[in-house]
Design an enzyme around this catalytic site. Structure first.
Site, PDB file in Angstrom:
ATOM      1  N   GLU A 173       5.003  -5.106 -12.775  1.00 39.82           N
ATOM      2  CA  GLU A 173       3.811  -5.916 -12.572  1.00 39.82           C
ATOM      3  C   GLU A 173       3.786  -7.264 -12.685  1.00 39.82           C
ATOM      4  OE1 GLU A 173       1.197  -3.616 -15.100  1.00 39.82           O
ATOM      5  OE2 GLU A 173       1.142  -2.008 -13.543  1.00 39.82           O
ATOM      6  N   GLU A 316       2.531   4.440 -10.222  1.00 38.87           N
ATOM      7  CA  GLU A 316       1.857   4.651 -11.422  1.00 38.87           C
ATOM      8  C   GLU A 316       0.389   4.991 -11.083  1.00 38.87           C
ATOM      9  OE1 GLU A 316       1.701   1.592 -14.484  1.00 38.87           O
ATOM     10  OE2 GLU A 316       3.733   1.096 -14.418  1.00 38.87           O
TER      11      GLU A 316
END
Length: 574
Positions: A173, A316
């Protein structure tokens, strides 16, 4: 003639790469075959901001990974394991990865591949908040480009001969200089900044292109390996509360590649299934509303990403409070299961793989191995394969005494020992924690030269109201062995900690984190007994220490009759 020859060779080489790539399934085929997966989270990605060795694997409360864990996940019905890896804490100043760390990553990858599952290896907490070295800005990209490409060259070379079940993921991320989630510059103190946002998205695409170029350049099976690139922040574009939410999808490019059809996009998804009012009261959201949001997100992923040529992996996923002290799994399980059913089924229908974020088997359960959320694991798998699917979901056999940690771990902030609530409650209503540890703070200086043990409910959001150490009720939230036993760094203890009934009730719901400073933990045991071998306090003195200590850890010059400790052993003076 030489130019013509060179041109022919070049064309044959390009054709050869293309032909070889057809030996591997395409990214679209791979994503379809990946089914449902699980993240080996808080493990190889754990870190505390400093140079570390192999011990970092257990820094965030997880057990050392064993091959039996992957066998359990396979038998449960999972087909993919994402292995998040943090590298910066295992590299030298030039970016060379420690050989021992690379070997450990290799071992864990083999655990997965040997079970016939897909495995994803990535660059994880090298991205994230402002303390990490990878950021979504072009100035940062150019300053770390050589180091980033060198890192991926090392990883790619290590695994170049692996088959199609191994995929590489470029970065996790990655955020801008404002550490903005949702979209670039969201966290800017002056509001949306067009120029900075554009720069962040340009940087993401540059990192993605460097990743593809470097991996392909290592040859072997990497010339055709399926690769994964993430959107800015792994944002999925969900919601309609801001006009810039779709920017991470819209600005993401499909990298130039020597082969076609071997790149996938990845996003993450943690939708909320509850509403929280200004007073903190929580109520369930309408499942109709939640399903509508899932449909909209999937539609956006298809329109913005799949349309560019690559399938989508939700690398995720969970609900928005998956890491909170009170999760949806604990508080509203039936509502959560409705969400799981719809989310997994709809992503499957649209050709998207889903990899659940790290619950299911957590902490000491992984070393058993066993599931601490067996019903959730089964729900995920059956949502994908159907209710007739039969997997195995072993649970832990509890006993009156259970060792939850044994090894050598320095307690520091971000390096806790994690004990789940269901494990605590499984021991009994009078469960106690016996810790064997060394006071280990002599390497520090100044204000850091102290020892401390702290207990937290489930995460670091709250501390227990009280705890009891060796039968003495303590005030405050900190336990300092040096003050309690009047001993110095280098001394070892076994201390029995217990809690009153109201604290235990909360711990059973939320679990317990043990963290601190200047403490080297050797063993943690859950028990209903009050003492270990009848002696609390000093367990042994520093090795080779011929001094005599009483059972409170105080050095005795002229001992009288009684039981003492010398050179790590109990002695009796009559």
């Amino acid at each position: 003639m030489n130019k013509t020859y060179t041109l022919i060779i070049g064309l044959l080489t390009m054709f050869g790469i293309q032909s070889q790539a057809e030996d591997f399934e395409t990214a679209t085929q791979a994503v379809k075959n990946m089914g449902v997966g699980w993240n080996l989270g808080n493990t190889l990605d754990a870190n505390n901001g400093a140079k570390q060795g192999l011990e970092s694997e257990t820094y965030w409360g997880q057990s050392t990974t064993k091959p039996e864990l992957m066998k359990m996940m396979k038998e449960a019905g999972f087909s993919t394991i994402r292995v998040p890896v943090t590298w910066y804490n295992h590299m030298d100043s030039d970016g060379k990865v420690d050989a021992a760390w690379m070997q450990r990553v290799h071992e864990v990858v083999d655990y997965v591949i040997n079970q016939g599952m897909y495995c994803i290896v990535n660059v994880h907490h090298d991205t994230g908040d402002g303390n990490q070295w990878l950021h979504a800005s072009t100035s940062t990209y150019y300053s770390v480009k050589t180091k980033y490409e060198y890192l991926w060259k090392q990883i790619a070379e290590e695994f170049k001969d692996y088959g199609e079940k191994l995929l590489f993921e470029s970065y996790n991320e990655m955020l801008d200089k404002y550490n903005s989630w949702c979209f670039a510059t969201f966290n800017s103190p002056t509001g949306y900044v067009k120029g900075d946002a554009a720069d962040a998205y340009e940087a993401i695409n540059k990192y993605a292109q460097s990743f593809v170029d470097v991996v392909r350049g290592t040859g072997g099976n990497n010339a055709k390996r399926n690769l994964i690139v993430n959107t800015y922040g792994a944002c999925n574009g969900g919601g309609n509360w801001n006009t810039h939410l779709k920017d991470p999808l819209n600005e993401m490019k499909y990298p130039n590649d020597a082969v076609s059809g071997h790149i996938a996009f990845q996003v993450h998804a943690y939708p909320s299934i509850v509403n929280t009012d200004k007073n903190g009261n929580i109520t369930n959201r309408s499942m109709t509303e939640v399903k509508s949001e899932i449909d909209a997100m999937i539609s956006d992923l298809k329109n913005y990403l799949v349309a560019k040529g690559g399938p989508v992996i939700v690398g995720e996923w969970g609900t928005s409070n998956v890491d909170k002290a009170e999760t949806d799994y604990m508080a509203r399980r039936d509502h959560l299961f409705q969400f799981v059913d719809y989310f997994v089924q709809k992503t499957k229908e649209n050709g998207m793989a889903t990899i659940q974020w790290m619950g299911l088997s957590d902490g000491v359960f992984r070393s058993e191995p066993a599931f601490n959320q067996p019903d959730l694991a089964e729900r995920i798998v059956k949502a994908y394969y159907g209710s007739s699917f039969e997997g195995k979901y072993p649970t832990m056999n509890t006993s009156n005494d259970r060792t939850v940690f044994e090894g050598s771990q320095q307690l520091e902030w971000g390096a806790a020992i994690n004990i789940s609530g269901d494990l605590l409650s499984g021991i009994g209503e009078d469960v106690k924690i016996q810790m064997t540890y060394n006071q280990n703070y002599s390497q520090f200086t100044g204000n850091d030269m102290y020892d401390d043990i702290q207990f937290y409910y489930g995460d670091w959001s709250a501390k227990p109201a009280s705890f009891i150490a060796d039968g003495k009720e303590m005030t405050g939230a900190d336990f300092h062995p040096s003050e309690f036993y009047k001993t110095e760094s280098g001394t070892s203890h076994v201390t029995t900690f217990s809690f009153n009934s109201s604290v235990l009730k909360t711990l059973f719901q939320k679990g317990l984190l043990i963290q601190g400073h200047g403490i080297l933990v050797k063993k943690v045991v859950l028990t209903t007994k009050s003492e270990t071998n009848g002696v609390s306090g000093i367990l042994f003195s520093p090795e080779g220490d011929e001094n005599i200590y009483n059972l409170s850890g105080q050095r005795i010059t002229n001992p009288t009759k009684g039981i003492y400790i010398r050179n790590g052993r109990k002695i009796v003076i009559r």
